[in-house]
Write a protein that holds these residues in place. Structure first.
Motif, PDB file in Angstrom:
ATOM      1  N   GLY A  63       0.800  -1.221   0.000  1.00 21.12           N
ATOM      2  CA  GLY A  63       0.000   0.000   0.000  1.00 21.12           C
ATOM      3  C   GLY A  63       0.829   1.266   0.000  1.00 21.12           C
ATOM      4  N   ILE A  64       1.872   1.304   0.837  1.00 21.76           N
ATOM      5  CA  ILE A  64       2.663   2.536   0.913  1.00 21.76           C
ATOM      6  C   ILE A  64       3.607   2.685  -0.289  1.00 21.76           C
ATOM      7  CG2 ILE A  64       2.496   2.580   3.410  1.00 21.76           C
ATOM      8  CD1 ILE A  64       5.344   1.610   3.606  1.00 21.76           C
ATOM      9  N   ALA A 103      -8.193   2.434   2.153  1.00 17.85           N
ATOM     10  CA  ALA A 103      -6.776   2.804   2.223  1.00 17.85           C
ATOM     11  C   ALA A 103      -6.108   2.585   0.873  1.00 17.85           C
ATOM     12  CB  ALA A 103      -6.067   1.984   3.303  1.00 17.85           C
ATOM     13  N   PRO A 140       1.947   4.604  -4.393  1.00 21.94           N
ATOM     14  CA  PRO A 140       2.189   5.943  -4.937  1.00 21.94           C
ATOM     15  C   PRO A 140       3.571   6.100  -5.555  1.00 21.94           C
ATOM     16  CG  PRO A 140       1.116   6.086  -2.807  1.00 21.94           C
ATOM     17  CD  PRO A 140       1.531   4.659  -2.977  1.00 21.94           C
ATOM     18  N   ALA A 194      -4.297   5.196  -1.868  1.00 26.36           N
ATOM     19  CA  ALA A 194      -2.973   4.945  -2.442  1.00 26.36           C
ATOM     20  C   ALA A 194      -3.027   4.928  -3.960  1.00 26.36           C
ATOM     21  CB  ALA A 194      -2.423   3.619  -1.912  1.00 26.36           C
ATOM     22  N   GLU A 240       1.573  13.757   0.770  1.00 24.81           N
ATOM     23  CA  GLU A 240       0.962  12.588   0.154  1.00 24.81           C
ATOM     24  C   GLU A 240       1.425  11.315   0.857  1.00 24.81           C
ATOM     25  OE1 GLU A 240       1.899  12.820  -3.977  1.00 24.81           O
ATOM     26  OE2 GLU A 240       1.058  14.829  -4.183  1.00 24.81           O
ATOM     27  N   GLU A 243       7.860   9.724  -0.442  1.00 24.18           N
ATOM     28  CA  GLU A 243       6.503   9.297  -0.087  1.00 24.18           C
ATOM     29  C   GLU A 243       6.484   8.045   0.790  1.00 24.18           C
ATOM     30  OE1 GLU A 243       3.545   9.282  -3.061  1.00 24.18           O
ATOM     31  OE2 GLU A 243       3.981  11.304  -3.748  1.00 24.18           O
ATOM     32  N   SER A 287     -11.087  10.749   2.325  1.00 22.29           N
ATOM     33  CA  SER A 287     -10.198   9.772   2.955  1.00 22.29           C
ATOM     34  C   SER A 287      -9.587  10.252   4.261  1.00 22.29           C
ATOM     35  CB  SER A 287      -9.071   9.401   1.983  1.00 22.29           C
ATOM     36  OG  SER A 287      -9.594   8.834   0.795  1.00 22.29           O
ATOM     37  N   ALA A 307       5.494   7.922   4.697  1.00 17.69           N
ATOM     38  CA  ALA A 307       4.393   7.020   5.035  1.00 17.69           C
ATOM     39  C   ALA A 307       4.810   6.133   6.203  1.00 17.69           C
ATOM     40  CB  ALA A 307       4.012   6.171   3.829  1.00 17.69           C
ATOM     41  N   VAL A 330      -1.061   8.627   3.027  1.00 19.97           N
ATOM     42  CA  VAL A 330      -1.128   7.176   2.843  1.00 19.97           C
ATOM     43  C   VAL A 330      -0.746   6.457   4.132  1.00 19.97           C
ATOM     44  CG1 VAL A 330      -0.125   5.210   1.610  1.00 19.97           C
ATOM     45  CG2 VAL A 330      -0.709   7.293   0.360  1.00 19.97           C
TER      46      VAL A 330
END
Length: 258
Positions: free
Chosen positions: A6-7, A146, A10, A150, A123, A189, A51, A193, A127
């Motif tokens: 997930g992280i 979530a 991006p 992302a 950003e 990012e 979100s 995160a 996330v």
């Protein structure tokens, strides 16, 4: 494993955008760049609302009529945080012309990289804090929502990666070096995160503030940097259309996946 994926989503978006340097000969046309910046703005504003801010308020519902307090306070703290960074970090706007922050002897390339770093910090925080919310407030934030955030940020990172790497190539840098610049611009990012996940895990009671803090930071970037560049010279039509499309895309992702 899902958390790591997930992280990193991006960052993948930025990397794929930077790879455009291998396929596009010239810089992105002005009207396309305006549309892309408008699109990125729309995604970030929608993500901030659906979100981040709304979940922040919902998590604070025990406060009754004052459930807005964490959202408002965190929001302004995020604005102030990016405002300070904007003043103390020397950087160019994305057009490479307007210099902000203290005077410095850094190269134009370095200052443009710092500008992108400033853009990507909120950003990454957004996330990170949403994924952190799954473990501490699982009933408020779902894994699907979530991932929706992302993916939305990754979509808007794709053109941003191209907007960064292509000008470097036009300045005479090699394709590989220009691609590397674009990739490095997105590294911040997943780093932020991870830092946000760690911080919010330590003080999970402050999660609503973390959510709204990230929202405020993203809104600052949109209003201070992206929209003024996208609508310069009173050419607002294409920027407005891009913004509307980006807002709608992020809204659909959040509602349908969340």
């Amino acid at each position: 494993m899902k958390l790591i994926i997930g992280i990193l989503i991006p960052f993948v978006g930025t990397t794929l955008g930077a790879a455009c340097v291998f396929f596009i000969k010239n810089e992105i046309k002005d009207w396309i760049q305006r549309a892309l910046l408008g699109f990125a703005s729309g995604v970030m504003v929608a993500a901030s609302v659906w979100s981040l801010l709304i979940p922040s308020i919902e998590m604070s519902n025990k406060m009754g009529r004052f459930s807005f307090v964490p959202a408002v306070l965190g929001f302004f703290l995020g604005i102030f945080f990016l405002f300070i960074l904007d003043k103390i970090v020397p950087h160019f706007h994305l057009d490479g012309k307007v210099l902000e922050g203290p005077k410095t002897h850094l190269s134009n390339t370095a200052m443009l990289m710092l500008a992108v770093t400033l853009h990507n910090i909120p950003e990454g925080m957004a996330v990170g804090v949403v994924f952190a919310g799954i473990t501490s407030q699982g009933d408020m934030i779902s894994m699907a929502s979530a991932f929706a955030l992302a993916i939305g940020i990754a979509i808007q990172n794709f053109p941003e990666g191209a907007i960064i790497s292509l000008p470097f190539k036009s300045e005479g840098n090699s394709k590989k070096k220009s691609f590397l610049y674009g990739v490095v611009s997105g590294v911040v990012e997943p780093v932020f995160a991870g830092l946000t996940i760690a911080a919010s895990g330590i003080i999970s009671i402050a999660l609503p503030y973390f959510l709204s803090f990230a929202a405020g930071a993203m809104i600052f970037v949109v209003v201070e940097e992206l929209l003024p560049e996208a609508s310069a010279d009173n050419k607002t039509d294409i920027c407005t259309l891009g913004f509307a499309f980006g807002f709608a895309v992020m809204m659909v992702l959040d509602v349908s996946l969340g």
